[in-house]
Design a protein around this motif. Sequence first.
Motif, PDB file in Angstrom:
ATOM      1  N   GLU A   1       0.859   0.154  15.564  1.00 52.82           N
ATOM      2  CA  GLU A   1       1.008   1.426  16.269  1.00 52.82           C
ATOM      3  C   GLU A   1      -0.168   2.363  15.968  1.00 52.82           C
ATOM      4  N   GLN A   2      -0.677   2.321  14.745  1.00 50.25           N
ATOM      5  CA  GLN A   2      -1.720   3.242  14.319  1.00 50.25           C
ATOM      6  C   GLN A   2      -3.140   2.731  14.530  1.00 50.25           C
ATOM      7  N   ALA A   3      -3.338   1.409  14.496  1.00 51.73           N
ATOM      8  CA  ALA A   3      -4.714   0.911  14.467  1.00 51.73           C
ATOM      9  C   ALA A   3      -4.812  -0.517  14.994  1.00 51.73           C
ATOM     10  N   ILE A   4      -6.059  -0.909  15.236  1.00 55.72           N
ATOM     11  CA  ILE A   4      -6.404  -2.287  15.555  1.00 55.72           C
ATOM     12  C   ILE A   4      -7.123  -2.830  14.322  1.00 55.72           C
ATOM     13  N   HIS A   5      -6.645  -3.953  13.797  1.00 53.75           N
ATOM     14  CA  HIS A   5      -7.226  -4.566  12.604  1.00 53.75           C
ATOM     15  C   HIS A   5      -8.035  -5.783  13.037  1.00 53.75           C
ATOM     16  N   VAL A   6      -9.188  -5.983  12.410  1.00 50.65           N
ATOM     17  CA  VAL A   6     -10.086  -7.077  12.785  1.00 50.65           C
ATOM     18  C   VAL A   6     -10.513  -7.799  11.515  1.00 50.65           C
TER      19      VAL A   6
END
Length: 61
Positions: free
Chosen positions: A28-33
């Motif tokens: 919900e808060q971020a896109i992780h890579v």
Amino acid sequence: MSTTELAWFKSSYSGSSGDDCVEVAVTEQAIHVRDSKDVTRPAFAVGREGWGQFVRFASER
């Protein structure tokens, strides 16, 4: 939430030969890579707005 608890998926642009792979997890808060070849290395996260800007920039190239 730790990165081991995230639902990672491989980028559709990653090759099938196992090299140059990127995995992404969406929260919900971020896109992780992260690098799928070495998941022990730290992942990075970017806010949804920043990710959208990156995708639009990359799409123009």
